[in-house]
Design an enzyme around this catalytic site. Structure first.
Site, PDB file in Angstrom:
ATOM      1  N   GLN A 101       0.820  -1.206   0.000  1.00 19.29           N
ATOM      2  CA  GLN A 101       0.000   0.000   0.000  1.00 19.29           C
ATOM      3  C   GLN A 101       0.861   1.265   0.000  1.00 19.29           C
ATOM      4  OE1 GLN A 101      -3.196  -2.046   2.991  1.00 19.29           O
ATOM      5  NE2 GLN A 101      -3.443   0.143   2.709  1.00 19.29           N
ATOM      6  N   ARG A 149      -9.760   0.203   7.427  1.00 12.01           N
ATOM      7  CA  ARG A 149     -10.896   0.938   6.843  1.00 12.01           C
ATOM      8  C   ARG A 149     -11.216   2.204   7.654  1.00 12.01           C
ATOM      9  NH1 ARG A 149     -14.216  -0.536   2.242  1.00 12.01           N
ATOM     10  NH2 ARG A 149     -15.511   1.267   1.976  1.00 12.01           N
ATOM     11  N   CYS A 150     -10.175   2.875   8.104  1.00 11.90           N
ATOM     12  CA  CYS A 150     -10.373   4.110   8.848  1.00 11.90           C
ATOM     13  C   CYS A 150      -9.022   4.793   8.978  1.00 11.90           C
ATOM     14  CB  CYS A 150     -10.937   3.839  10.238  1.00 11.90           C
ATOM     15  SG  CYS A 150      -9.759   3.050  11.352  1.00 11.90           S
ATOM     16  N   GLU A 194     -14.246   7.321   2.634  1.00  9.32           N
ATOM     17  CA  GLU A 194     -13.580   6.246   3.365  1.00  9.32           C
ATOM     18  C   GLU A 194     -13.869   6.292   4.857  1.00  9.32           C
ATOM     19  OE1 GLU A 194      -9.542   5.051   1.772  1.00  9.32           O
ATOM     20  OE2 GLU A 194      -9.793   6.986   0.827  1.00  9.32           O
TER      21      GLU A 194
END
Length: 785
Positions: free
Chosen positions: A222, A369-370, A739
């Site tokens: 990533q 996811r945060c 997001e």
């Protein structure tokens, strides 16, 4: 040159189809495991069956004798090359292959390099390790007990299991607020360990040329540029000799931010053997050993005055960091951005303390996811507010409305030092209540309870903090958290945008092209977006913690504006007008007051290579490294209606309403898809996803039989709403693209169940909310079938 296009096609706000989907729909995606290089070898890793054990010896003779085995790598061999230990993203050290002892079940002990994966997997089972089992530590509470087994006994000066202490806020002012409070509400809760569980596991194909020293590493990364720098520091390779390529990624969710031992061992093996080495972990390895999320034990106290106004907040947490402190988060914040725990509320003073402990579990807390640890903070404050509503006898929605930061207070400095840029929390809440039909459902709830039926209405509001930097305050492993965009417009008006961030399915190829379209007027279809190759993209910190669009997207807008300024000069030259008389609108430059006298961006691009004014440098290209002046603060309100079977404890979600404000929605369709994904993940964590451990440190949840993920069958229908609060503080795209959606959902689901049980005095049920937990709570409260 004549005009080639009039006006942008696919600018900001348009739900154009995702440009990247065609190859995936045709099965043409390129993943690490698809890559086959000439002479490529395969690696398998031997992992510890024990959570805590001393290594007496490692016997590799039988494995080495298997035909097709090229090498067997141990910690001792790695140590000979100073590669037995590596730095973590949090500034700690982590074993690459264990040398002295193992510290969690699944830790890497040895590796086999062979001609095929089948041979490697068979041979690795023949390695014999003599372990001396040691007592396991499986919680931070156990880790801090006097006389607890010392996990990190190799660290000089480490005499206990604590890895950090961190504080935020004003203790004295908070103590004073509590001293004058009319009501103090307290709650202790645990946000349990869960896992991102991406579709594609982690993997690498390492190809190090022993003659030139060039290392080409194909990684599920990533953050390719940051990984390149860290590889150079770990392996001692010259950074200019390292090329990291990340093509398609089958999901990341924070799991592919850390550097894992498998990456280092495969690279070292390729360097020593002189052939490419592939390692792709299986699902068991992914769940048992790679970056987890959550695992915070939290206690909160809220002080309120006689009218129910919040006047102070205390939160203390114990963080379970596993065997090595390897969390992916800004260096200066030991518990991530947890101090956003004041949430959406106008709380004048707060004091937060956090203590991290080593345990015999896998390391590596990630921003799942945060943003960094924001989900845990949102969960804590919303559970506490719900408890306050119950104890005060107030409606939970009204209590929130009475305590929200008012819209006129923005920009707002929180009690822990965050400066919220903008917000209108009451509007988001009221829209959600209206969409749900809240008042009518409350009446229905009362009628059902009178009949002995259980129905819950959950309320949760959240404020997230995304887009880290600012670089002077936010770094990871010393690398400032800016990001970058390089844009080149060719003579024919087509463009190539190169980014330092890395997509894992967010739609970068589409949304970033739309930003260029909006700023320059080049159709989105004419903008090629490139990422994931450190030799051909500008340096950036990557995609995680909801930062790719707030930072990388802002860089894209800024570089587009830089090129637009040059194009304006070119247009003035072509139109034989003064530059100050040139105006721009939707890809056209025209003379003020004479819109018919115009040149398109394509005309200007051609002129940049063919017809320049005297003294101007040729070309239409540029690069921007964007360091955000502040983070951004998306917010929303989520409401859930559940029905609870008092006989079985089964909980069914009847309705789910989510209202988000994420600022400018670059592509509304993609935003909605991301929100749906976040809500589904929230549903799964609230109801079924759990990684836990027995007293010996054995991981329970290391496969998809034990670690359950939601499917389309279980997932409820979601109803989405939106508000938009424009902010003057950020360029277009700086608010993110949805997001933040996962932040409120776990709290909302759990609060719904708690609210359904509150009249029975049953309040403190931790996630996941399984039917057996609910059933036992109902029985304990005296509810019969």
């Amino acid at each position: 040159m004549s005009a080639m296009a009039v006006g942008p096609v696919g600018g900001v706000g348009e739900s154009i189809k995702r440009k990247e989907d065609a190859k995936f729909l045709q099965g043409r995606g390129q993943y690490v495991d698809d890559l086959v290089l000439p002479g490529m070898l395969h690696m398998a890793i031997l992992r510890s069956p024990y959570a805590h054990a001393r290594i007496r010896s490692v016997d590799t003779a039988a494995a080495s004798a298997v035909p097709g085995v090229v090498a067997v790598v141990t910690g001792e061999l790695m140590a000979q090359h100073n590669l037995a230990w590596m730095p973590t993203l949090s500034g700690d050290t982590e074993a690459v292959l264990a040398t002295d002892k193992v510290r969690f079940q699944g830790q890497e002990v040895a590796a086999v390099i062979a001609e095929s994966r089948y041979i490697a997997e068979d041979a690795v089972q023949l390695i014999e390790v003599d372990y001396e089992p040691l007592p396991a530590v499986t919680s931070p509470q156990q880790a801090r007990e006097p006389g607890a087994p010392l996990i990190r006994d190799e660290k000089e000066g480490q005499t206990d299991n604590q890895c950090y202490h961190w504080e935020s806020g004003d203790k004295a002012a908070t103590d004073a607020a509590f001293a004058r409070a009319a009501k103090v509400v307290e709650l202790s809760t645990h946000y349990p360990r869960c896992h991102p569980a991406p579709l594609e596991t982690c993997g690498i194909v390492a190809d190090v040329d022993s003659v030139t020293g060039q290392a080409t590493l194909h990684i599920t990364s990533q953050a390719p540029h940051a990984h390149r720098t860290l590889f150079a520091l770990v392996a001692g390779l010259p950074e200019q000799k390292i090329r990291i390529i990340t093509r398609d990624i089958g999901g990341g969710f924070g799991n592919k931010v850390p550097i894992y031992p498998g990456y280092v061992v495969a690279t070292a093996a390729s360097l020593l053997i002189g052939r490419p080495v592939k390692w792709v972990e299986d699902r068991y390895e992914n769940l048992i050993s790679t970056g987890f999320a959550r695992d915070y034990h939290m206690t909160g106290q809220m002080a309120l005055d006689a009218g129910g106004k919040m006047i102070g907040l205390r939160v203390s947490l114990l963080s379970d960091n596993g065997a090595f402190f390897a969390d992916a988060q800004p260096t200066k914040f030991r518990a991530g951005l947890f101090h956003i725990v004041t949430g959406s509320y106008d709380i004048p003073t707060a004091h937060i303390t956090a203590d991290g402990y080593y345990t015999n579990k896998a390391p590596g807390g990630v921003a799942y996811r945060c943003s960094f640890r924001v989900t845990e903070a949102s969960y804590m404050i919303e559970r506490l507010v719900e408890s306050a509503a119950i104890e005060l006898g107030q409606d939970p929605a009204q209590l929130r409305l009475n305590n929200f930061i008012p819209p006129e207070a923005f920009p707002y400095r929180s009690a822990t030092g965050f400066v919220y840029d903008s917000g209108d929390y009451p509007t988001a809440m009221k829209l959600a209540l209206e969409m749900l039909g809240y008042e009518e459902l409350r009446r229905e709830q009362a009628e059902k309870r009178a009949r002995g039926e259980l129905m819950g209405i959950g309320v949760a509001s959240f404020t997230e903090v995304v887009g880290a930097g600012k670089g002077a305050e936010y770094d990871i492993a010393g690398l400032r958290m800016f990001d970058s965009a390089e844009l080149r417009v060719h003579p024919t008006g087509k463009a190539v945008l190169k980014l330092g961030v890395q997509t894992q399915g967010q739609g970068h190829m589409t949304t970033f092209a739309q930003i260029v379209c909006e700023e320059l007027g080049i159709p989105a279809a004419d903008v090629e977006v490139q990422e994931g190759d450190t030799d051909h993209t500008p340096y950036g910190l990557g995609t995680y913690a909801s930062r790719s669009t707030p930072v990388g997207g802002a860089a894209t807008a800024m570089v587009s504006r830089k090129l637009r300024a040059k194009a304006r000069s070119l247009a003035a030259h072509l139109l034989e007008a003064a530059e100050e008389d040139i105006e721009f609108d939707h890809g056209r430059f025209f003379v003020k007051g004479s819109p018919d006298r115009a040149k398109t961006i394509q005309d200007c691009a051609f002129a940049a290579y063919t017809n320049l004014p005297e003294g101007m440098e040729a070309g239409l290209e540029g690069v921007v490294y964007y360091d955000p002046p502040n983070m951004t603060y998306p917010y929303g309100t989520y409401l859930v209606v559940v029905d609870i079977d008092s006989g079985t404890g089964e909980v069914k979600v009847r309705r789910m309403v989510a209202v988000d404000d994420c600022g400018v929605r670059i592509n509304p369709m993609i935003v909605e898809g991301q929100i749906h994904g976040g809500l589904t993940e929230g549903f799964g964590i609230a109801f079924m996803e759990l990684i836990t451990f027995d007293e010996d440190g054995n991981c329970i949840g290391s496969n998809f039989m034990d670690y359950l993920l939601p499917t389309a069958w279980e997932t409820p229908r979601f109803e989405l709403g939106e508000t938009v609060t424009p902010s003057p503080h950020h360029p277009i795209g700086a608010k993110g693209v949805g997001e933040s959606a996962t932040v409120g959902s776990p709290a909302a689901y759990v609060n719904a169940v708690i609210d359904g049980l509150a009249h029975l005095g049953v309040r403190n049920i931790d996630m996941p909310v399984t039917s057996d937990k609910v059933w036992k709570a109902l029985r304990a409260a005296g509810v019969t079938e």
